[in-house]
Design an enzyme around this catalytic site. Structure first.
Site, PDB file in Angstrom:
ATOM      1  N   ASP A   1       0.938  -1.142  -0.476  1.00 10.52           N
ATOM      2  CA  ASP A   1      -0.170  -0.115   0.285  1.00 10.52           C
ATOM      3  C   ASP A   1       1.015   1.223  -0.295  1.00 10.52           C
ATOM      4  O   ASP A   1       1.393   1.319   1.488  1.00 10.52           O
ATOM      5  CB  ASP A   1      -1.108  -0.053   1.413  1.00 10.52           C
TER       6      ASP A   1
ATOM      7  N   LYS B   1       2.693  11.335  -3.421  1.00 12.76           N
ATOM      8  CA  LYS B   1       1.901  10.784  -4.034  1.00 12.76           C
ATOM      9  C   LYS B   1       1.035  11.630  -4.382  1.00 12.76           C
ATOM     10  O   LYS B   1       0.233  10.958  -6.078  1.00 12.76           O
ATOM     11  CB  LYS B   1       1.174   9.954  -3.017  1.00 12.76           C
TER      12      LYS B   1
ATOM     13  N   GLU C   1      -6.895   0.484  -4.912  1.00  7.94           N
ATOM     14  CA  GLU C   1      -7.540   0.659  -3.447  1.00  7.94           C
ATOM     15  C   GLU C   1      -8.493  -0.568  -2.280  1.00  7.94           C
ATOM     16  O   GLU C   1      -8.548  -0.970  -1.908  1.00  7.94           O
ATOM     17  CB  GLU C   1      -7.029   2.082  -2.223  1.00  7.94           C
TER      18      GLU C   1
ATOM     19  N   ASP D   1     -13.138   5.764   2.467  1.00  7.27           N
ATOM     20  CA  ASP D   1     -10.755   5.788   2.776  1.00  7.27           C
ATOM     21  C   ASP D   1     -10.946   6.903   3.455  1.00  7.27           C
ATOM     22  O   ASP D   1     -10.950   7.781   3.235  1.00  7.27           O
ATOM     23  CB  ASP D   1     -10.946   5.288   1.860  1.00  7.27           C
TER      24      ASP D   1
HETATM   25  P1  ADP Z   1      -2.689   7.358   4.126  1.00  2.00           P
HETATM   26  O1  ADP Z   1      -3.680   6.710   3.324  1.00  2.00           O
HETATM   27  O2  ADP Z   1      -3.317   8.658   3.582  1.00  2.00           O
HETATM   28  O3  ADP Z   1      -1.690   6.992   3.313  1.00  2.00           O
HETATM   29  P2  ADP Z   1      -3.631   6.253   6.561  1.00  2.00           P
HETATM   30  O4  ADP Z   1      -4.787   5.338   6.768  1.00  2.00           O
HETATM   31  O5  ADP Z   1      -2.182   6.096   7.411  1.00  2.00           O
HETATM   32  O6  ADP Z   1      -2.993   7.555   5.419  1.00  2.00           O
HETATM   33  O7  ADP Z   1      -3.843   7.783   7.886  1.00  2.00           O
HETATM   34  C1  ADP Z   1      -2.975   8.526   8.599  1.00  2.00           C
HETATM   35  C2  ADP Z   1      -3.899   9.748   9.457  1.00  2.00           C
HETATM   36  O8  ADP Z   1      -4.548   7.904   9.824  1.00  2.00           O
HETATM   37  C3  ADP Z   1      -3.314  10.100  10.203  1.00  2.00           C
HETATM   38  O9  ADP Z   1      -3.838  11.549   9.716  1.00  2.00           O
HETATM   39  C4  ADP Z   1      -3.093  10.131  11.828  1.00  2.00           C
HETATM   40  O10 ADP Z   1      -3.112  10.778  12.736  1.00  2.00           O
HETATM   41  C5  ADP Z   1      -5.214   9.026  12.037  1.00  2.00           C
HETATM   42  N1  ADP Z   1      -4.765   7.782  12.784  1.00  2.00           N
HETATM   43  C6  ADP Z   1      -4.068   6.933  12.974  1.00  2.00           C
HETATM   44  N2  ADP Z   1      -4.318   5.840  13.705  1.00  2.00           N
HETATM   45  C7  ADP Z   1      -5.315   7.107  14.836  1.00  2.00           C
HETATM   46  C8  ADP Z   1      -6.236   7.304  15.451  1.00  2.00           C
HETATM   47  N3  ADP Z   1      -5.933   5.786  16.386  1.00  2.00           N
HETATM   48  N4  ADP Z   1      -6.643   7.777  15.809  1.00  2.00           N
HETATM   49  C9  ADP Z   1      -7.090   9.319  15.005  1.00  2.00           C
HETATM   50  N5  ADP Z   1      -6.623   9.121  13.832  1.00  2.00           N
HETATM   51  C10 ADP Z   1      -5.702   7.714  13.615  1.00  2.00           C
HETATM   52 MG    MG Z   2      -3.987   4.944   2.595  1.00  2.00          MG
END
Ligand code: ADP
Ligand code: MG
Length: 617
Positions: free
Chosen positions: A8, A71, A169, A191
């Site tokens: 991913d 990205k 995705e 998402d």
């Molecule tokens: P992306 O798909 O954009 O790469 P992610 O799916 O990894 O990102 O999401 C990242 C976001 O999720 C960040 O803003 C992070 O602060 C938030 N996040 C991760 N864990 C938690 C949580 N336990 N509670 C709230 N937000 C969270």
């Molecule tokens: Mg993502």
């Protein structure tokens, strides 16, 4: 069996996963310190290139040399990302339309930056398995166009990975939940990541996924939750400690180090509040320590408007898919920000059902990529993951008209075939122009590629039979082939679309096709009338050259007059007049055509008799 990993490649975080052969379950591979998520951040320092957490720590100190959210730039042209620049601290250089990032006196392309992230994940997997890994499945958002997908493949190649499949995705997330086993059903994948929000509506039919609609907001995510909380905290700290702050000369929002500190504290508190009802936030400053007790209600009040902003795109996606919320069979939560209880409540209310959340939402896409990789590695071929073409694809024909071979929203993989011919006598070369778009005229569409089909034997216009084939593979790559069937001459091109078709451009192109529909059709009909007139003129001219002796003087004069009239009408732009005069010319030559046909037939019959006679002797 060679091993294929699932990756991913996220805007904020990236992960790598595989399917454990013993349990047949997908698993994320952690780093040496047990962390599954690799921040998609790359820092270019004089000492070398840093990636992940190490690069994240450079963010404040070297904002112009630390690249994140790359990205957003993948496979895009400079014009596409102009709007993004204000969100990004690093410098972008326009170069041949392809975006290049300027860091520490050098220029790097987005695929090169992503390759650093991919290489780190590849090495992580190699350490885990103790063997070289060369193949990967990589996920991309469902709305990624061909060039964005191609850029992702390029990144893989640079990292030394053969990208065996690009998977959407939302499809990957559904696979992780085993929803491919649904006989029929509709899945909504919500998402919410760090900086982006995507909603996708998928149809599953006998294990085949089809994207029905996508929508979202490219600038909405957990980073915004952090920002509102941070600003609220800054205000609170300011009001309680303004004297100490003024004395130390600290500006909480403008001072980069202080702001970063505050942002990290805000994010940590936000994350804790996803599982506990209240938390205490502590930030040590030089002269004082800030303490604050924060109940979940406080953060929910702050982020409620942001969460509400995701619902509009959800409704629009449902509408585009032609479905009501009650027709959604399964809802899947993806992205770290869907751990926020308020987000879950809102999604559940909207779709009227409990969303899937058993798997870690920030891992589910990687897990699904691993499932797909496992299927590919095992040679299981009964599962095809479908996708749709965002815009129609076709070729330019005589007069600059577009002939569509694959209409927009066709599920891929797909292929189409059509026959064409030449318009000029003795033509040995045909220019092929591949186009993308919804308008009737080539000039209003996006030019994807040009190539030549040459070496055709000289023949009269209309004689060559040129077969044009469009083939879109499961990864969205288009191969165009042109083959002249009489001579067998062929030419092909793999369309690697010029980088830079933005989401908004797709939208605009579709909208324009409605706006200009009437005018476009008029123009097309006019060009077609002219083309028809040209064909008739050529034929009549040939007939007059070859069969003039078969016509009476009066007949010949009438034909010449009708011919002159059509030549004049063809120069004008009244389609009806052109059609009428074409018909008139056809009528004027009817008799001559008949006699010529008779003469030709007689000739043929006579020579046949001669053959027969010779045979019987
Ligand atoms: P992306 O798909 O954009 O790469 P992610 O799916 O990894 O990102 O999401 C990242 C976001 O999720 C960040 O803003 C992070 O602060 C938030 N996040 C991760 N864990 C938690 C949580 N336990 N509670 C709230 N937000 C969270
Ligand atoms: Mg993502």
């Amino acid at each position: 069996m060679s091993r294929i990993i699932g990756i991913d490649l996220g805007t904020t975080n990236s992960l790598v996963a595989y399917v454990d052969e013993k349990t047949n379950l997908p698993r994320v591979i952690p780093d040496e310190r047990g962390r599954a998520l690799l921040p998609s951040i790359v820092a270019f320092t004089p000492e070398g290139i840093l990636v992940g957490e190490a690069a994240r720590r450079q963010l404040v100190r070297r904002p112009r040399a630390t690249v994140y959210s790359v990205k957003r730039l993948m496979g895009r042209g400079f014009d596409d990302v102009k709007g993004e620049l204000r969100y990004l601290p690093f410098a972008i250089a326009p170069a041949d339309g392809i975006v290049k990032i300027q860091v520490e006196g050098r220029e790097v392309t987005p695929p090169e930056v992503s390759a650093v992230v991919l290489r780190a994940l590849k090495e992580r997997a190699e350490r885990h398995f103790g063997e070289a890994i060369e193949q990967a499945v990589i996920t991309v958002p469902a709305y990624f166009n061909d060039s964005q997908r191609q850029a992702t493949r390029d990144a893989g190649r640079i990292a030394g990975l053969d990208v065996v499949r690009i998977v959407n995705e939302p499809t990957a997330a559904s696979l992780a939940y085993g929803l491919d086993r649904l006989k029929r059903g509709v899945v909504a994948v919500y998402d919410l990541g760090g900086g982006t929000f995507d909603i996708s509506i998928l149809r599953v039919n006998e294990g085949i996924f089809e994207v029905l609609a996508t929508n979202g907001d490219t600038h909405l995510g957990g980073d915004d939750f952090d920002r509102v909380l941070m600003l609220w905290l800054a205000e609170d700290i300011q009001s309680h400690h303004h004297r100490e702050l003024a004395q130390a000369g600290v500006d909480l929002v403008r001072d980069a180090d202080a702001a970063q500190e505050l942002r990290l504290a805000a994010e940590a508190a936000k994350m804790r509040l996803s599982t506990v009802e209240r938390t205490t936030l502590t930030i040590p400053f030089a002269d004082f320590t800030y303490h604050r007790d924060i109940p979940r209600d406080d953060i929910e009040r702050l982020i409620a408007p942001l969460v509400a902003k995701t619902l509009g795109p959800c409704r629009q996606a449902l509408k585009d898919a032609g479905l009501g919320a009650s027709e959604i069979d399964e809802v899947v939560l993806v992205g770290g920000s869907t751990r926020v209880p308020l987000v879950r409540r809102r999604v559940q209310e909207l779709f009227g059902r409990v969303p899937h959340s058993q798997l870690n939402p920030d891992e589910v896409v990687a897990l699904g990529a691993a499932v797909q990789a496992h299927i590919l590695a095992g040679g299981i071929t009964d599962m095809l993951l479908l996708d749709v073409t965002p815009l129609s694809l076709g070729i330019e024909t005589l007069g600059g008209i577009v002939s569509v071979l694959i209409p927009r929203n066709t599920t891929i993989p797909t292929s189409a075939r059509e026959m064409f011919t030449t318009s000029v006598d003795g033509q040995t070369v045909v220019d092929m122009h591949v186009l993308q778009g919804e308008r009737e005229l080539a000039k209003d569409c996006r030019s994807l590629a040009r190539f030549e089909l040459s070496g055709i034997d000289p023949m009269p216009a209309g004689m060559p039979r040129i077969e044009v084939t469009f083939l879109i593979d499961a990864n969205g790559l288009l191969t165009t082939t042109a083959k002249e069937l009489r001579t067998g001459k062929a030419a092909a091109i793999e369309v690697k679309p010029t980088y830079g078709l933005s989401e908004t451009e797709v939208q605009r192109m579709v909208e324009d096709s409605f706006t200009y529909a009437e005018a476009d059709v008029e123009t097309r009909l006019l060009i077609e009338a002219r083309n028809e007139a040209d064909t008739v003129i050529t034929h009549v001219e040939r007939a007059l050259r070859q069969g003039a002796h078969l016509a009476t003087d009066a007949e010949r004069r009438a034909i010449e007059a009708a011919l002159a009239k059509l030549r004049q009408a063809r120069g004008g732009d009244d389609r009806h007049v052109i059609i009428e005069t074409t018909t008139a010319l056809n009528r004027a030559t009817e008799h001559l055509a008949e006699v010529m046909m008779d003469a030709a037939l007689r000739g043929a019959i006579q020579s046949r008799r001669a053959d027969e006679i010779m045979e019987s002797q």
